[in-house]
Design a protein around this motif. Sequence first.
Motif, PDB file in Angstrom:
ATOM      1  N   GLY A 190      11.956   6.695  19.439  1.00  0.00           N
ATOM      2  CA  GLY A 190      11.619   5.859  20.578  1.00  0.00           C
ATOM      3  C   GLY A 190      12.813   5.049  21.044  1.00  0.00           C
ATOM      4  N   ARG A 220      -0.870   7.424  22.422  1.00  0.00           N
ATOM      5  CA  ARG A 220      -0.067   6.279  22.841  1.00  0.00           C
ATOM      6  C   ARG A 220      -0.978   5.129  23.235  1.00  0.00           C
ATOM      7  NH1 ARG A 220       2.438   8.568  28.574  1.00  0.00           N
ATOM      8  NH2 ARG A 220       0.499   8.421  29.803  1.00  0.00           N
ATOM      9  N   THR A 256       5.370   3.953  29.375  1.00  0.00           N
ATOM     10  CA  THR A 256       5.710   2.902  28.425  1.00  0.00           C
ATOM     11  C   THR A 256       4.519   2.600  27.517  1.00  0.00           C
ATOM     12  OG1 THR A 256       7.348   1.886  29.873  1.00  0.00           O
ATOM     13  CG2 THR A 256       6.355   0.470  28.203  1.00  0.00           C
ATOM     14  N   ALA A 257       4.749   2.698  26.220  1.00  0.00           N
ATOM     15  CA  ALA A 257       3.675   2.508  25.250  1.00  0.00           C
ATOM     16  C   ALA A 257       4.250   2.625  23.843  1.00  0.00           C
ATOM     17  CB  ALA A 257       2.582   3.564  25.440  1.00  0.00           C
ATOM     18  N   VAL A 258       3.430   2.291  22.871  1.00  0.00           N
ATOM     19  CA  VAL A 258       3.728   2.643  21.489  1.00  0.00           C
ATOM     20  C   VAL A 258       3.120   4.026  21.248  1.00  0.00           C
ATOM     21  CG1 VAL A 258       3.400   2.064  19.061  1.00  0.00           C
ATOM     22  CG2 VAL A 258       3.724   0.233  20.754  1.00  0.00           C
ATOM     23  N   TYR A 259       3.938   4.911  20.727  1.00  0.00           N
ATOM     24  CA  TYR A 259       3.519   6.292  20.492  1.00  0.00           C
ATOM     25  C   TYR A 259       3.254   6.489  19.004  1.00  0.00           C
ATOM     26  CZ  TYR A 259       4.505   7.665  25.263  1.00  0.00           C
ATOM     27  OH  TYR A 259       4.471   7.789  26.634  1.00  0.00           O
ATOM     28  N   TYR A 260       2.094   7.084  18.716  1.00  0.00           N
ATOM     29  CA  TYR A 260       1.654   7.296  17.341  1.00  0.00           C
ATOM     30  C   TYR A 260       1.457   8.788  17.077  1.00  0.00           C
ATOM     31  CZ  TYR A 260       0.285   2.367  17.618  1.00  0.00           C
ATOM     32  OH  TYR A 260       0.267   1.007  17.783  1.00  0.00           O
ATOM     33  N   GLY A 305       3.840   4.022  14.458  1.00  0.00           N
ATOM     34  CA  GLY A 305       4.162   3.991  15.877  1.00  0.00           C
ATOM     35  C   GLY A 305       5.627   3.744  16.165  1.00  0.00           C
ATOM     36  N   THR A 306       6.054   4.208  17.330  1.00  0.00           N
ATOM     37  CA  THR A 306       7.407   3.963  17.814  1.00  0.00           C
ATOM     38  C   THR A 306       7.315   3.581  19.291  1.00  0.00           C
ATOM     39  OG1 THR A 306       9.655   4.873  17.979  1.00  0.00           O
ATOM     40  CG2 THR A 306       7.846   6.409  18.396  1.00  0.00           C
ATOM     41  N   GLN A 307       8.077   2.564  19.673  1.00  0.00           N
ATOM     42  CA  GLN A 307       7.997   2.044  21.036  1.00  0.00           C
ATOM     43  C   GLN A 307       8.833   2.882  21.989  1.00  0.00           C
ATOM     44  OE1 GLN A 307       6.312  -0.849  22.347  1.00  0.00           O
ATOM     45  NE2 GLN A 307       6.963   0.062  24.296  1.00  0.00           N
ATOM     46  N   THR A 348       9.937   2.639  25.997  1.00  0.00           N
ATOM     47  CA  THR A 348       9.949   1.795  27.185  1.00  0.00           C
ATOM     48  C   THR A 348      10.726   2.520  28.280  1.00  0.00           C
ATOM     49  OG1 THR A 348       9.891  -0.199  25.822  1.00  0.00           O
ATOM     50  CG2 THR A 348      10.548  -0.455  28.128  1.00  0.00           C
TER      51      THR A 348
END
Length: 125
Positions: free
Chosen positions: A9, A38, A91-95, A118-120, A122
């Motif tokens: 991310g 996400r 844009t989100a935290v991806y899991y 999760g990984t951010q 942006t």
Amino acid sequence: QVQLVESGGGLVQAGGSLRLSCAASGLTFSRYNMGWFRQAPGKEREFVAVISRVGSLLSYGDSVKGRFTISRDNAKNTVYLEMNSLKPEDTAVYYCAADQSPLVVPREESDYDYWGQGTQVTVSP
């Protein structure tokens, strides 16, 4: 102990690309469907993509279809999410998540047994 660890991310401009990775340990990776979800601030977690155990079946959320590609390498116990033509709304935290049920391409949060932290991602305008 099952662990799913996302990486890749970061901050990218609109129109750019990122490649997320999710390394799995503590499970027999090839027995699990692997998915990406996400969650944007103030919104519910959203299905992004799923790949079946041997990678023969894929499914994508409508908002990412044609721009994102999910893949996996069972020899490396890793699932990937290639994201192209990124938009600010990505844009989100991806899991990443792992599912051992008989479902072929699970798309619901409740289908999944294990989750990463999760990984951010942006995306700036």
